[in-house]
Design a protein around this motif. Structure first.
Motif, PDB file in Angstrom:
ATOM      1  N   ASP A  63      16.046 -13.990   5.214  1.00  0.00           N
ATOM      2  CA  ASP A  63      15.919 -12.637   5.742  1.00  0.00           C
ATOM      3  C   ASP A  63      14.477 -12.291   6.114  1.00  0.00           C
ATOM      4  OD1 ASP A  63      14.889 -12.526   3.231  1.00  0.00           O
ATOM      5  OD2 ASP A  63      15.935 -10.697   2.623  1.00  0.00           O
ATOM      6  N   CYS A  64      13.611 -13.312   6.118  1.00  0.00           N
ATOM      7  CA  CYS A  64      12.223 -13.083   6.515  1.00  0.00           C
ATOM      8  C   CYS A  64      11.820 -13.992   7.671  1.00  0.00           C
ATOM      9  CB  CYS A  64      11.292 -13.311   5.318  1.00  0.00           C
ATOM     10  SG  CYS A  64       9.538 -13.129   5.720  1.00  0.00           S
ATOM     11  N   LYS A  65      12.189 -15.255   7.574  1.00  0.00           N
ATOM     12  CA  LYS A  65      11.798 -16.214   8.598  1.00  0.00           C
ATOM     13  C   LYS A  65      12.351 -15.801   9.960  1.00  0.00           C
ATOM     14  CE  LYS A  65      11.598 -21.155   9.548  1.00  0.00           C
ATOM     15  NZ  LYS A  65      11.979 -22.496   9.088  1.00  0.00           N
ATOM     16  N   GLY A  66      11.458 -15.684  10.913  1.00  0.00           N
ATOM     17  CA  GLY A  66      11.871 -15.316  12.264  1.00  0.00           C
ATOM     18  C   GLY A  66      11.930 -13.820  12.497  1.00  0.00           C
ATOM     19  N   HIS A  67      11.671 -13.002  11.484  1.00  0.00           N
ATOM     20  CA  HIS A  67      11.739 -11.543  11.626  1.00  0.00           C
ATOM     21  C   HIS A  67      10.359 -10.951  11.904  1.00  0.00           C
ATOM     22  CE1 HIS A  67      15.907 -10.643  10.103  1.00  0.00           C
ATOM     23  NE2 HIS A  67      15.785 -11.939   9.819  1.00  0.00           N
ATOM     24  N   GLU A  68      10.367  -9.779  12.509  1.00  0.00           N
ATOM     25  CA  GLU A  68       9.118  -9.065  12.734  1.00  0.00           C
ATOM     26  C   GLU A  68       8.556  -8.600  11.392  1.00  0.00           C
ATOM     27  OE1 GLU A  68      10.003  -5.885  15.346  1.00  0.00           O
ATOM     28  OE2 GLU A  68      10.136  -7.150  17.137  1.00  0.00           O
ATOM     29  N   LEU A  69       7.226  -8.664  11.274  1.00  0.00           N
ATOM     30  CA  LEU A  69       6.577  -8.294  10.028  1.00  0.00           C
ATOM     31  C   LEU A  69       5.564  -7.179  10.259  1.00  0.00           C
ATOM     32  CD1 LEU A  69       5.823 -11.831   8.543  1.00  0.00           C
ATOM     33  CD2 LEU A  69       7.826 -10.411   8.154  1.00  0.00           C
ATOM     34  N   SER A  70       5.489  -6.264   9.302  1.00  0.00           N
ATOM     35  CA  SER A  70       4.472  -5.220   9.339  1.00  0.00           C
ATOM     36  C   SER A  70       3.592  -5.412   8.111  1.00  0.00           C
ATOM     37  CB  SER A  70       5.132  -3.835   9.316  1.00  0.00           C
ATOM     38  OG  SER A  70       4.156  -2.827   9.225  1.00  0.00           O
ATOM     39  N   VAL A  71       2.336  -5.750   8.330  1.00  0.00           N
ATOM     40  CA  VAL A  71       1.432  -6.099   7.236  1.00  0.00           C
ATOM     41  C   VAL A  71       0.468  -4.950   6.948  1.00  0.00           C
ATOM     42  CG1 VAL A  71      -0.294  -7.748   6.410  1.00  0.00           C
ATOM     43  CG2 VAL A  71       1.574  -8.522   7.898  1.00  0.00           C
ATOM     44  N   GLU A  72       0.345  -4.622   5.673  1.00  0.00           N
ATOM     45  CA  GLU A  72      -0.611  -3.603   5.244  1.00  0.00           C
ATOM     46  C   GLU A  72      -1.446  -4.180   4.096  1.00  0.00           C
ATOM     47  OE1 GLU A  72      -1.277  -0.697   6.439  1.00  0.00           O
ATOM     48  OE2 GLU A  72       0.355  -0.465   7.872  1.00  0.00           O
ATOM     49  N   PRO A  73      -2.748  -3.907   4.086  1.00  0.00           N
ATOM     50  CA  PRO A  73      -3.599  -4.453   3.025  1.00  0.00           C
ATOM     51  C   PRO A  73      -3.496  -3.651   1.735  1.00  0.00           C
ATOM     52  CG  PRO A  73      -4.911  -3.129   4.507  1.00  0.00           C
ATOM     53  CD  PRO A  73      -3.520  -3.135   5.094  1.00  0.00           C
ATOM     54  N   LEU A  74      -3.515  -4.346   0.628  1.00  0.00           N
ATOM     55  CA  LEU A  74      -3.697  -3.698  -0.657  1.00  0.00           C
ATOM     56  C   LEU A  74      -5.187  -3.729  -0.980  1.00  0.00           C
ATOM     57  CD1 LEU A  74      -0.740  -5.267  -2.662  1.00  0.00           C
ATOM     58  CD2 LEU A  74      -0.821  -3.039  -1.549  1.00  0.00           C
ATOM     59  N   ARG A  75      -5.574  -3.108  -2.063  1.00  0.00           N
ATOM     60  CA  ARG A  75      -6.995  -3.058  -2.390  1.00  0.00           C
ATOM     61  C   ARG A  75      -7.494  -4.426  -2.821  1.00  0.00           C
ATOM     62  NH1 ARG A  75      -9.187   1.762  -2.331  1.00  0.00           N
ATOM     63  NH2 ARG A  75     -10.975   1.088  -3.550  1.00  0.00           N
ATOM     64  N   ASN A  76      -8.784  -4.620  -2.661  1.00  0.00           N
ATOM     65  CA  ASN A  76      -9.418  -5.892  -2.947  1.00  0.00           C
ATOM     66  C   ASN A  76     -10.336  -5.729  -4.159  1.00  0.00           C
ATOM     67  OD1 ASN A  76     -10.128  -8.682  -1.640  1.00  0.00           O
ATOM     68  ND2 ASN A  76     -12.069  -7.781  -2.256  1.00  0.00           N
ATOM     69  N   GLU A  77     -10.393  -6.751  -4.994  1.00  0.00           N
ATOM     70  CA  GLU A  77     -11.309  -6.724  -6.136  1.00  0.00           C
ATOM     71  C   GLU A  77     -12.115  -8.012  -6.180  1.00  0.00           C
ATOM     72  OE1 GLU A  77     -12.232  -4.569  -8.305  1.00  0.00           O
ATOM     73  OE2 GLU A  77     -10.833  -2.962  -7.769  1.00  0.00           O
ATOM     74  N   CYS A  78     -13.392  -7.917  -6.475  1.00  0.00           N
ATOM     75  CA  CYS A  78     -14.270  -9.082  -6.547  1.00  0.00           C
ATOM     76  C   CYS A  78     -15.036  -9.082  -7.859  1.00  0.00           C
ATOM     77  CB  CYS A  78     -15.256  -9.096  -5.378  1.00  0.00           C
ATOM     78  SG  CYS A  78     -14.469  -9.348  -3.770  1.00  0.00           S
ATOM     79  N   GLN A  79     -15.280 -10.297  -8.343  1.00  0.00           N
ATOM     80  CA  GLN A  79     -16.051 -10.469  -9.567  1.00  0.00           C
ATOM     81  C   GLN A  79     -17.179 -11.458  -9.317  1.00  0.00           C
ATOM     82  OE1 GLN A  79     -13.150 -11.955 -12.291  1.00  0.00           O
ATOM     83  NE2 GLN A  79     -12.055  -9.992 -12.493  1.00  0.00           N
ATOM     84  N   LYS A  80     -18.315 -11.201  -9.884  1.00  0.00           N
ATOM     85  CA  LYS A  80     -19.439 -12.120  -9.753  1.00  0.00           C
ATOM     86  C   LYS A  80     -19.252 -13.257 -10.753  1.00  0.00           C
ATOM     87  CE  LYS A  80     -24.475 -12.045  -9.173  1.00  0.00           C
ATOM     88  NZ  LYS A  80     -24.343 -13.238  -8.397  1.00  0.00           N
ATOM     89  N   THR A  81     -19.430 -14.475 -10.302  1.00  0.00           N
ATOM     90  CA  THR A  81     -19.325 -15.646 -11.166  1.00  0.00           C
ATOM     91  C   THR A  81     -20.677 -16.347 -11.219  1.00  0.00           C
ATOM     92  OG1 THR A  81     -18.674 -17.127  -9.348  1.00  0.00           O
ATOM     93  CG2 THR A  81     -16.910 -15.920 -10.477  1.00  0.00           C
ATOM     94  N   LYS A  82     -20.744 -17.428 -11.969  1.00  0.00           N
ATOM     95  CA  LYS A  82     -22.004 -18.172 -12.090  1.00  0.00           C
ATOM     96  C   LYS A  82     -22.421 -18.800 -10.761  1.00  0.00           C
ATOM     97  CE  LYS A  82     -21.405 -19.328 -16.976  1.00  0.00           C
ATOM     98  NZ  LYS A  82     -21.272 -20.425 -17.962  1.00  0.00           N
TER      99      LYS A  82
END
Length: 597
Positions: A63-82
């Motif tokens: 029910d997804c393959k070949g269908h039109e999609l509407s994409v919306e972003p969720l919030r992004n989170e970043c962390q500092k690493t070494k």
């Protein structure tokens, strides 16, 4: 611990921490984890990984393959690493009903990617506004103020910390502390309300969920806070909607009138397409979340307006999800009164009746009935606790039968799968419910008895067990099956069908006797069912000492009992016959005792 303290990166990390995804109805929430030496590179990598995750799910979903999609972003989170930065990125994808013109589903277009990139840049700009180090406020000092009961001063200090990305954890820690102490500084509450009013959209924003969780601890929603919460519900995804809904109704409040009015308004707005973003919520998919809210039977007042409002607003045919029925069924976990239980069963019956043909719910009610029957069979009525449960289940069964009769078989009219259809037909026949829409006609039954298919014969003959008038009309065909044309099960069913009819002709009784002696049917039960009608065949056999079935015939005369009085002279003759065998004489004596004077 409070919901909003599960994680500082609530909306990103609730799912993305494990790089997993969720598909709920026609919405996919996909997540990606990106790494980079600089934050912008890590953000872009996370977005790329989220799309790869989406492709993996969508390509394997019909029910997804070949269908039109509407994409919306969720919030992004970043962390500092070494070594640089680690970012979590979530995207929510609404699957359209229409298919794309190309044979294969197109990969995310550049326009869609650009849409998300715009959000990324906006987030980065917001982060820059916060400024370096501003979220490193001395929280211990604030906590110290709280311990010194200087809560108003602590609230003023908290208001100086921006409620933005990077500073969220500090605010959530403070909210948790205040909730534990059951202290709600007015200035801080106003600060949170101001934040909620300024939002253009709450989609995927952990701050919104966390803030409402905190505000819900204060008590029943006032008019102003309810308006804010309602606005958040209107612009929520299906996942956020369920979470916010958990906070929407204080079921322990005494102001039920207000609660019911709000509840009805919510259901009507869902039904008229005023709830949900980017995809409007469907009433059948949101109804289960509402129904499951009560945590004890005293709160069933909450369910009644839900269901009555939904019932009055449905259109025909209505998409009654199996989830609706499962939710209603879940109410039975409570120790309901007889009246309450009957009400829940009535709701289930109505929801099942309204189910559309493509939904599994059309067979749910029959499955539920079968479940009750199986439960009764498993329980032991000699055990007091189980005996009480058996009585309850039998009472439920009685309510269901009355509902089915009142609805004139509509409960089962849409059942289609073979095993459920058979169960539904048998339920109707056993309980004398008019189910003409699913029970085969007399002509159809007669035609099926000529089938060479084992399954058809077995099902048809089982129906006839509960259709004595028709079984009597078709007795010649049933006798053919008993006499050897059918397999063991269809022969046994045919036998059971005929012993419920007024069958009495000697040739017909002879067939039944022969089959019972061939262990198709218990000859003791046959004696009980037909009684004196058996004498026409039993007496000639009982007096023939050359017939190998003589002993069985004598035994069955005794099983017929007082109705076999005309066989007494014959039995006395056998007893006095010096040539008769020891076993035969003993059977004759016992038969005489059973027949009596």
């Amino acid at each position: 611990m409070l919901y909003f303290l599960i994680s500082g990166e609530l909306q990103a990390e609730w799912l993305c921490h494990e790089a997993s995804s969720i598909k709920e109805f026609q919405t996919i929430t996909a997540c990606g984890i990106g790494l980079g030496k600089v934050e912008s590179a890590a953000r872009s990598d996370a977005l790329k990984k989220a799309y790869e995750e989406l492709d993996a799910i969508c390509d394997r979903s019909s029910d997804c393959k070949g269908h039109e999609l509407s994409v919306e972003p969720l919030r992004n989170e970043c962390q500092k690493t070494k070594t640089g930065y680690k970012c979590y990125r979530g995207i929510a994808v609404a699957i359209g009903k229409k298919k794309t013109k190309t044979p294969e589903r197109a990969k995310p277009t550049q326009n869609l990617i650009n849409t998300v990139e715009v959000v990324i840049k906006k987030e980065e700009q917001e982060q820059e506004k916060v400024g370096p180090g501003i979220c490193d406020y001395d929280y211990e000092a604030i906590e110290s103020l709280v311990k010194k009961r200087k809560t108003n001063q602590s609230a003023l200090e908290m208001k100086k910390i921006p409620f933005r990305e990077g500073c969220v954890k500090t605010h959530f820690r403070y909210m948790y502390l205040m909730s534990e102490l059951q202290v709600f500084p007015k200035s801080y509450i106003q600060f949170l309300r101001s934040f909620l009013r300024t939002l253009d959209s709450n989609w995927g924003d952990s701050r919104v969920l966390g803030t409402f969780e905190f505000l819900s601890k204060i008590g029943p929603w006032g008019a102003g806070d309810w308006k804010l919460l309602y606005s958040a519900l209107q612009s929520s995804t299906s996942m956020d909607f369920s979470r916010l809904l958990n906070l929407a109704f204080h079921l322990d409040t005494k102001d039920r009138k207000t609660q019911i009015l709000r509840l009805k308004g919510l259901i009507q707005d869902i039904d008229t397409g005023k709830m949900g973003f980017p995809r409007k919520h469907k009433i059948s998919r949101r109804l289960p979340s509402l129904i499951r809210e009560p945590d004890n039977e005293d709160q069933l007042w909450f369910v009644k307006p839900i269901f009555s409002t939904w019932k009055s607003s449905v259109k025909s045919p209505v998409d009654t999800s199996k989830r609706v029925l499962e939710a209603l069924k879940s109410l039975r976990k409570f120790d309901l009164s007889k009246e309450q239980n009957s009400q829940v069963l009535e709701w289930m019956a109505l929801a099942s009746k309204l189910a559309v043909s493509h939904d599994d719910s059309r067979e749910f009610f029959m499955s539920f009935v079968s479940e009750i029957d199986r439960s009764i069979e498993k329980l032991d009525e000699t055990i007091d606790k189980e005996a009480v449960r058996i009585d309850q289940l039998k009472s439920d069964r009685g309510v269901i039968i009355q509902l089915a009769k009142a609805q004139k078989s509509q409960l089962f009219a849409k059942v289609e799968r073979d095993h459920r259809l058979k169960d539904a037909i048998l339920f109707c026949l056993k309980n004398e419910i008019n189910c003409n829409k699913i029970v085969p006609s007399a002509a159809s039954i007669e035609k099926r008895l000529g089938s060479k298919k084992k399954k058809t014969l077995e099902q048809t003959t089982e129906y006839l067990i509960y259709m004595p008038e028709l079984a009597f009309q078709l007795r010649s065909k049933l006798l053919e099956l008993i006499d050897g044309r059918g397999n063991h099960r269809s022969r046994s069913n045919s036998f059971k069908a005929l012993v419920n009819t007024p069958i009495k002709e000697k040739a017909e009784i002879d067939v039944l006797l022969k089959a019972s002696w061939d262990r198709v049917y218990d000859y003791g039960k046959l004696s009980e069912k037909l009684g004196a009608r058996l004498l026409v065949s039993l007496i000639p056999i009982a007096q023939d000492n050359t017939n190998r079935n003589q002993d069985l015939a004598i035994e069955m005369l005794g099983l017929v009992g007082p109705a076999a009085k005309e066989a007494k002279p014959l039995l006395k003759k056998v007893v006095s016959d010096e040539k008769a065998g020891y076993a035969t004489v003993n059977r004759a004596k016992k038969a005489l005792q059973l027949i009596g004077e």
